[in-house]
Write an enzyme that holds these catalytic residues in place. Structure first.
Site: not given
Ligand code: BG6
Length: 482
Positions: A13-15, A20, A47, A145, A232, A237, A331
């Site tokens: 997935g380097a590009t 980046k 790819r 992930k 997510d 996390h 969000k």
């Molecule tokens: C990612 C999620 O794992 O963590 C994102 O897929 C989220 O949706 C991001 O924005 C948040 O990470 P951080 O380091 O900005 O708190």
């Protein structure tokens, strides 16, 4: 073998966006500080039909765009770009892997692979690596992930990986574990005498964990709408933060001891009942003074995916009996903030009551981002002669980590995690049993949503989520630390 420093790093997935924004800038920072060997070969693959020069040009642009100004150094950028090379690969076809292996040549000096790819490419990629002899004893793999979207699919991916890479060469990434303050949580708990004796149901009334974001969909339409906030953010996390906050003291700071303790917490999570979880989806509103549209408008169609979750969780063991863990993430909320709040219990008897002194119970706030600090709220007497009564006030005992360690280089999570991957240091990576315990708990919540037809409640962008999330704590007499 597994923990010798690799001589080659292979980036899938380097590009892509992660490469980046995060991976290339992180590798550059490690290069600048001499933390990765000057002759570490970094080969990108994806790819796109690029050659080495075109990949270096793309990487150069990414660095120009994403590096902080203070980090830019033309000479160092040039020497870093020389470490890069590129081999195009369509990972869905096994044939391409032979060419990749040929291009890589001798990997007897050890290779680390960073795999971040669409879920449907996981199994073919692992098979391709194995068939081309790129999964031998000297190779370890880092997995980004999403690693499945429920227990069953996560097990299928883990089985496919295990077929080629044993667990001690499999490094599952949760980038929250690479954050400085997350590790500081362990230092706070286990390098100080004063917290641990109170760190249980006798001393603590409840715990809050908030990971709030102001951003919305950010162009990740397909992925996010299939995933939602629970999978997510909470599955990985937030549950890792719960585990680190709630775990017993490990005997040593090493991968096995720490992960053994974390998994016990994850397995002790009580299944959540329907009235202990709130789903939300952002509507239109204003964030940071700018008006923003609703999730459905951002997505271009109505959806029943949640962009917010609040949960009242319980860790069913001796230490935490009766202590709620209020978790929330979302969000387009009012602020970007990740923090853990430990609400201690009230003192057993207020000796100041008759003199008018009112007490608030101590609270420890561990702010992970955007600021990094630990703040203990303690009671103090307001100066004065107190003729009209004694006034007690909550004052903060502040430990600003940014100020206390102002000379130390701040490192983003991926710098540490990429270095640990190349060095073969597994402590900050997630073990399979942890991931499976996480999914088990999350799947049960999703089942509850399905069984009770629980739809997301709308909340205004720029707020702290649906009012039901406030009611979730208020009915216990608790307010979120907003
Ligand atoms: C990612 C999620 O794992 O963590 C994102 O897929 C989220 O949706 C991001 O924005 C948040 O990470 P951080 O380091 O900005 O708190």
């Amino acid at each position: 073998m597994a923990n010798a420093q690799s001589r080659t790093l292979l980036l899938f997935g380097a590009t892509g966006d992660l490469s980046k924004r995060m991976l290339l800038p992180s590798l550059y920072a490690l290069h600048c500080d001499g933390l990765i060997a000057a002759d570490l070969r970094i080969m990108g693959t994806a790819r796109s039909e690029l050659d080495d020069e075109a990949f270096r040009a793309m990487a150069g642009e990414a660095l120009a765009h994403f590096l902080p100004e203070a980090r830019k150094d033309d000479e160092k950028i040039a020497s870093f770009l020389k470490q890069l090379s590129y081999q195009p690969l369509d990972a869905s076809k096994i044939e391409g892997f032979a060419a990749l292996a040929e291009r890589l040549g001798d990997i007897s000096g050890g290779m680390s692979i960073f795999l971040s790819t669409a879920p449907f490419l996981f199994t073919p990629t692992i098979q391709g690596l194995k068939s081309a002899g790129l999964a031998g004893e000297m190779v370890r793999i880092g997995l980004e992930k999403p690693l499945g979207n429920d227990l069953a699919s996560s097990c299928a991916i883990n089985d496919a990986v295990a077929h080629a890479f044993p667990e001690d060469r499999t490094f599952r990434i949760d980038h929250y574990l690479g954050k400085e303050t997350v590790q500081n949580l362990m230092a706070l708990r286990f390098a100080n005498m004063m917290f641990e004796p109170l760190w249980n149901a006798n001393g603590i009334e409840h715990i809050q964990i908030t990971v709030s974001e102001t951003v919305g969909l950010e162009g990740r339409h397909g992925f996010y709408d299939d995933t939602g906030a629970l999978r997510d953010m909470v599955q990985n996390h937030i549950l890792q933060l719960v585990a680190l906050t709630a775990m017993e003291p490990p005997a040593e700071f090493d991968a096995t001891s720490i992960r053994d303790e974390k998994v016990k917490v994850l397995r002790s999570l009580r299944p959540v009942s329907p009235n202990e979880v709130v789903r939300g989806q952002y509507g239109a509103g204003a964030v940071g003074g700018n008006s923003v549209s609703s999730y459905a408008d951002d997505l271009g169609k109505p959806s029943d995916t949640e962009t917010f979750v609040a949960i009242k969780a319980h860790v069913d063991n001796w230490r935490w009996q009766g202590v709620p863990f209020y978790l929330r993430t979302g969000k387009r909320l009012a602020e970007r903030r990740s923090e853990i709040v430990i609400q201690f219990k009230q003192v057993p008897h207020n000796i100041f009551a008759q003199r008018g002194g009112r007490l608030s119970a101590n609270r420890l706030v561990i702010r992970l981002q955007p600021e990094e600090y630990v703040r203990l709220l303690v009671m103090a007497k307001e100066p004065g002669l107190d003729r009209g009564g004694l006034i007690l006030r909550e004052v903060p005992l502040d430990l600003s980590l940014t100020a206390a360690f102002s000379k130390a280089q701040r490192r983003i999570a991926y710098e540490r995690l990429l270095l640990d991957l190349v060095d073969g240091e597994p402590t900050l990576f997630v073990r399979r049993d942890e991931v499976e315990a996480q999914w088990r708990w999350i799947d049960a919540i999703r089942k509850t949503w399905a069984d009770h037809a629980i739809e997301p409640k709308s909340y205004g962008s720029g707020s702290w989520g649906p009012s039901a999330a406030i009611a979730l704590t208020e009915r216990d007499g608790v307010s979120w630390n907003d």
